[in-house]
Design an enzyme around this catalytic site. Structure first.
Site, PDB file in Angstrom:
ATOM      1  N   LYS A 108      -1.344-117.519  -9.702  1.00  0.00           N
ATOM      2  CA  LYS A 108      -2.218-116.902  -8.876  1.00  0.00           C
ATOM      3  C   LYS A 108      -3.640-117.584  -8.924  1.00  0.00           C
ATOM      4  CE  LYS A 108      -4.269-112.286  -7.930  1.00  0.00           C
ATOM      5  NZ  LYS A 108      -4.386-110.791  -8.572  1.00  0.00           N
ATOM      6  N   SER A 187      -3.604-107.708  -4.659  1.00  0.00           N
ATOM      7  CA  SER A 187      -4.340-109.240  -4.600  1.00  0.00           C
ATOM      8  C   SER A 187      -3.238-110.146  -4.963  1.00  0.00           C
ATOM      9  CB  SER A 187      -5.572-108.953  -5.560  1.00  0.00           C
ATOM     10  OG  SER A 187      -5.088-108.936  -6.855  1.00  0.00           O
ATOM     11  N   SER A 211      -2.119-104.462  -8.252  1.00  0.00           N
ATOM     12  CA  SER A 211      -1.696-105.809  -7.738  1.00  0.00           C
ATOM     13  C   SER A 211      -0.656-106.807  -8.197  1.00  0.00           C
ATOM     14  CB  SER A 211      -3.413-106.514  -8.001  1.00  0.00           C
ATOM     15  OG  SER A 211      -4.419-105.881  -7.139  1.00  0.00           O
TER      16      SER A 211
END
Length: 517
Positions: A108, A187, A211
């Site tokens: 990420k 997210s 998330s």
């Protein structure tokens, strides 16, 4: 995003040194890459039927050709092919480092890397950190191949009350690969969509509340939010040190267990890791057993009546658990409203504290939240879809010495822990199961995210482990169920999740449907 797709194709060609059309695809490998687990890949590499270089090239080819549909990858690692070649050399000389050696991993893009920019999706942070995040160092020590960075909801979805998950100023909008106009949730959206679309074997996501598990549920993959402190947060763009953690996102529970074994460990720069028990398992995959459900007592938090498709999947999951020898009892977790009333105001205060501490180690960019707010006001892209009300509230918030804040954080954390601990003690439970997500909603920049149902809160606010596993579908849209339990019980929830996955192999590869009625 067409220019970015062309760039990915060019980069893939440069990395492997051959025309992109010659890069092995999933079919050219001779096995189904989507279904392959890390142990199966390692066996093929040990037997000389596969190399890390070929595996990496196959994933790069899929990124170059498939990611144009979902826009889940922000950038590629220019050293990926060299890392794969180094892994192959280690294997030839009998020096493999772990079961992650040679396995392609996406990160990420709020996780620091020296080889690539780390942006948190923001155009204000387009610079290169001075050091790899601690968890990236752990991955490299395990021999993993870092493929690149996955898109995310900008600033981990902590900028606006009307934000749209999966959108960032740097990466644009990530789509759900099952139905392209549906949202990937949470997210860690790029990480979830990329793994669902078989663009890497493993992705690392981060979670403050939902998330990791929400995008995993919405895209039909496995996601594990570890116990807070099990994985270092040093070098990860924060929301709150009281709840943030990174964890693996994969297509198979065993792959998450193997990845967690490499990721976990102490870090003097992250005091939370100092609490890891001396007896915490070091090899979670070794503890996965097909009969792990037999004799277990599992509480089901149904959250029923919100979505009929979710209710059907939960009821079917209960039948699977009972058929495999578990005792399932209905439970209702207390204190949820009070936890919710106190969690967000506490995060608002903690965000400013922890973001400023992170920015202090990122020279060449904004140093404060006020500077970020001003950057966004002057940028032509950043506020084009939604605003920055959360930033503005946090900028005005008191510091963490404020007595109201202290009461809010104490209340939220204490009640979240009691909601799990007391429920488990009362019913003598080994774990609690709940629906992870409702079917993915249409991406909507006018109204923002349409969250209907989620069970992430108790484990997120308490800092306890949570693993979501694919459980079924509502039409073409995946539904996951989450297994969570007490602090440091990661081995338990992974073992239960793996046994459930084996008994109920619900995951299927996405069809990239443009839309549904």
């Amino acid at each position: 995003m067409r220019l970015f797709t062309v760039m990915l194709t060019v980069v893939a060609t440069v990395l492997v040194g051959v025309p992109a059309s010659a890069v092995p695809s999933q079919e050219r490998l001779g096995f189904d890459l989507d279904r392959a687990t890390i142990p199966e890949l390692q066996q093929r590499m040990d037997q000389g039927r596969l190399t890390a270089a070929r595996l990496t090239a196959a994933y790069l080819r899929r990124i170059a050709t498939v990611d144009r549909k979902i826009d889940s990858v922000i950038t590629l690692n220019p050293r990926a092919s060299a890392e794969a070649a180094a892994s192959d050399q280690r294997r030839r000389t009998g020096r493999t480092l772990s079961r992650l050696d040679g396995i392609p991993v996406l990160l990420k893009d709020n996780i620091d890397t020296r080889a690539m920019d780390t942006t948190a999706g923001s155009r204000a942070l387009r610079s290169r950190p001075a050091a790899d995040a601690h968890l990236v160092q752990k991955l490299y020590r395990g021999g993993a191949v870092i493929l690149g960075k996955a898109n995310l909801s900008e600033w981990a979805n902590f900028r606006s009350f009307r934000s749209t998950s999966g959108w960032s100023g740097v990466g644009g909008q990530t789509s759900n690969p099952h139905v392209l106009d549906r949202n990937p949730c949470g997210s860690s959206s790029g990480s979830g969509s990329a793994i669902a679309a078989t663009l890497a074997q493993v992705a690392i996501g981060t979670e403050t509340d939902g998330s990791i598990v929400c995008p995993s549920g919405a895209t039909g993959i496995v996601g594990h939010k570890p116990t807070l402190g099990l994985v270092s947060r040093t070098g990860v763009v924060p929301i709150s040190a009281e709840q943030d953690t990174a964890g693996p996102m994969t297509r198979h529970v065993v792959d998450s267990a193997i990845t967690l074994s490499v990721l976990q460990g102490g870090d003097r720069a992250d005091p939370a890791t100092g609490a890891i028990p001396a007896g915490q398992p070091r090899d979670y995959a070794a503890l996965l057993r097909p009969d792990a459900l037999r004799g277990k007592r599992i509480g089901v938090w149904r959250m029923s009546g919100v979505d009929a498709g979710v209710d059907r999947v939960v009821e079917a999951s209960v039948r699977v658990l009972r058929a495999r020898g578990a005792t399932v009892v209905d439970v209702d977790l207390p204190f949820q409203d009070e936890i919710g009333r106190n969690e967000f105001p506490a995060l608002i205060v903690e965000f400013k504290r922890d973001l400023h501490a992170y920015l202090a180690n990122r020279p060449g960019g904004p140093d404060t939240l006020d500077e970020l707010i001003e950057f966004n006001r002057n940028d032509p892209v950043e506020l084009s879809k939604f605003g920055q009300e959360i930033f503005e509230e946090s900028a005005k918030a008191p510091d963490t010495t404020d007595p109201t804040y202290r009461r809010q954080r104490e209340t939220a954390t204490t009640l979240a822990r009691r909601s799990i601990d007391e429920t488990m003690a009362r019913f003598r439970l080994d774990a609690i199961v709940a629906p992870t997500n409702s079917p993915a909603w249409k991406t909507d920049y006018v109204n923002g995210d349409a969250f209907v149902l989620g069970s992430s809160g108790p484990a997120a606010v308490s800092g306890y482990p949570n693993v979501t596993v694919p459980a079924g579908f509502a039409g073409p849209l995946p539904i996951g169920v989450s297994f969570f339990a007490g602090r440091w019980s990661d081995a338990t929830v992974l073992a239960i999740g793996a046994a459930f996955e084996r008994a109920n192999p619900a995951r299927r590869a996405p069809d990239f449907i443009p839309t549904i009625g």
